[in-house]
Design an enzyme around this catalytic site. Structure first.
Site, PDB file in Angstrom:
ATOM      1  N   LYS A   1      76.419  -3.129  39.068  1.00 42.07           N
ATOM      2  CA  LYS A   1      75.691  -3.525  40.268  1.00 42.07           C
ATOM      3  C   LYS A   1      75.673  -5.035  40.336  1.00 42.07           C
ATOM      4  CE  LYS A   1      73.414  -1.347  43.548  1.00 42.07           C
ATOM      5  NZ  LYS A   1      73.596   0.075  43.910  1.00 42.07           N
TER       6      LYS A   1
HETATM    7  N1  GLU Z   1      75.713   0.993  46.793  1.00 41.21           N
HETATM    8  C1  GLU Z   1      76.092   2.372  46.809  1.00 41.21           C
HETATM    9  C2  GLU Z   1      75.349   3.128  45.713  1.00 41.21           C
HETATM   10  O1  GLU Z   1      74.306   2.720  45.286  1.00 41.21           O
HETATM   11  C3  GLU Z   1      77.587   2.563  46.757  1.00 41.21           C
HETATM   12  C4  GLU Z   1      78.263   2.041  45.539  1.00 41.21           C
HETATM   13  C5  GLU Z   1      79.783   2.118  45.620  1.00 41.21           C
HETATM   14  O2  GLU Z   1      80.314   2.671  46.565  1.00 41.21           O
HETATM   15  O3  GLU Z   1      80.423   1.592  44.705  1.00 41.21           O
HETATM   16  O4  GLU Z   1      75.749   4.190  45.322  1.00 41.21           O
END
Ligand code: GLU
Length: 416
Positions: A106
């Site tokens: 993240k």
């Molecule tokens: N931000 C989204 C999540 O929390 C998508 C993450 C992604 O597609 O890599 O799952």
């Protein structure tokens, strides 16, 4: 009063709970308790008035045993290292639960995009991308959108990274516009996936979609699309809330008109044909399904006791505190936890990455068919563990996800 736990402390508690059922050897369990890498960067940005502001950005790769790190980038004033680490751990379990070949990551920048111009957001994005540029890449770590980042931000990330390399690298980021290598269906993927698992849950619990009254907290991309899809399936959307307040009508809200009202006025408050109230008041009103689709911790020990819903489907990441979890589990609420409920986004991100690497693109039917297949399979696996081992759905999901990561860590062994 016990001290409020940080998001990552809560993640570790849930990991501990999963391990009570998995019984992992200490050396594996302890590796799952530590992020692999965490980078903090300072992001200087020239503002429109000529001054230079400094923002703090992060990228955490939690675990990469199952594949490249994967996870979104969040722009929000309260972003901090603890939160980003917690969200990176959640991505690790999430990609494992839907069994796609990624680890978890993240990123985020502490900033308030509502107070910034588009040009400032672009300069912030480009400098942040440059600062984390040595970590990301199609083989190592692939960012995506998260709160307050969108297709345009992904396009700037892709462009900046490509400029650094000297050639176009669409696979470095997902959630891009289709014109530069994005995937059809990515925009609504989180909500589509959530509805797939909700439909499965509703069937297992012997309920009918047409009888359901749904409340949604948060009308960002995921919340708004979930409202549209669910009302299309015959469910009644009775309550919708945003950060400014809530609109409730037990007979059902006109979703299209409500979203138009939100678009025009910036809030769901003041919508004709609905009673206006606070978010906590809405939680206490009758509804069968609650969909938290905003920030973490929105369901907490203060409001959990008053919640009437029988099913909670978590579109947001980490929306329920551990204390609230306990209260609601005791009440017999059926959770579809974040790591399962909102995994549709990263599943279609996976499809986007595969398409980018192959330079070969699929039609929308193909995307939706595959998304449906993966989400249904993941639901059945988690639900199977929930039934068989008599665990609540969150712990069952953790047992599936953490179990898969632990297996990969164990098979790969310890370097050197
Ligand atoms: N931000 C989204 C999540 O929390 C998508 C993450 C992604 O597609 O890599 O799952």
């Amino acid at each position: 009063m016990p001290q409020k736990k940080s998001p990552f402390e809560e993640i570790l508690l849930r990991l501990e709970e999963a391990n009570r059922h998995l019984g992992l050897p200490d050396h594996i369990y302890n590796r799952l308790r530590h992020p692999r890498r965490a980078l903090t960067v300072s992001v200087p940005v020239k503002m429109d008035d000529g001054s230079v502001s400094f923002f703090t950005g992060y990228r955490v790769q939690y675990n990469t045993a199952r594949g490249p790190a994967k996870g979104g980038i969040r722009y929000h004033p309260e972003v901090n290292l603890d939160e980003v680490t917690a969200l990176a751990a959640l991505m690790t379990w999430k990609t494992a639960i839907v069994d796609i070949p990624f680890g978890g990551a993240k990123g985020g920048v502490a900033c308030d995009t509502k107070k910034m111009s588009k040009a400032e957001i672009e300069r912030l994005t480009r400098r942040y991308t440059y600062e984390i540029g040595h970590l990301i890449g199609p083989e190592s770590d692939i960012p995506a959108p998260d709160m307050y980042t969108d297709e345009q931000v992904m396009a700037w990330i892709m462009d900046t990274y490509s400029m650094m390399k000297g050639y176009s690298v669409p696979g470095v980021v997902t959630g891009k516009p289709v014109a530069i290598g994005g995937s059809l269906g990515r925009n609504r993927a989180t909500s589509e996936g959530l509805v797939v698992v909700l439909v499965e849950a509703v069937r297992e619990l012997g309920l009918r979609m047409e009888d359901l009254r749904v409340s949604i907290i948060g009308v960002g991309k995921a919340g708004a699309a979930a409202a549209e899809i669910l009302s299309g399936l015959g469910a009644k959307i009775v309550g919708v809330a945003d950060s400014k307040g809530a609109a409730y009508n037990p007979k059902g809200l006109n979703v299209k008109k409500l979203l138009e009202h939100k678009e025009e006025s910036g809030t769901v408050r003041g919508f004709k044909g609905a009673e206006e109230m606070t978010v906590d008041e809405l939680l206490g009103r009758d509804s069968d399904v609650l969909i938290p689709a905003a920030l973490e911790g929105q369901i907490n020990e203060k409001n959990a006791g008053s919640i009437k819903a029988k099913i909670i489907a978590e579109a947001a990441n980490n929306p329920t505190t551990c204390e609230a979890d306990e209260i609601l589990n005791e009440k017999g609420v059926f959770f579809i936890p974040d790591v399962l409920a909102n995994a549709g986004g990263v599943v279609v991100s996976y499809f986007e990455w595969v398409q980018d690497l192959q330079r070969y693109f699929w039609d929308e039917n193909e995307i939706n068919r595959r998304l449906h297949g993966i989400m249904t399979k993941a639901f059945k696996e988690v639900y199977g563990v929930h039934r068989e081992k008599k665990l609540n759905m969150r712990t069952a999901a953790m047992v599936v996800g953490v179990g898969r990561v632990a297996e990969a860590v164990s098979l790969r062994g310890l370097y050197p």
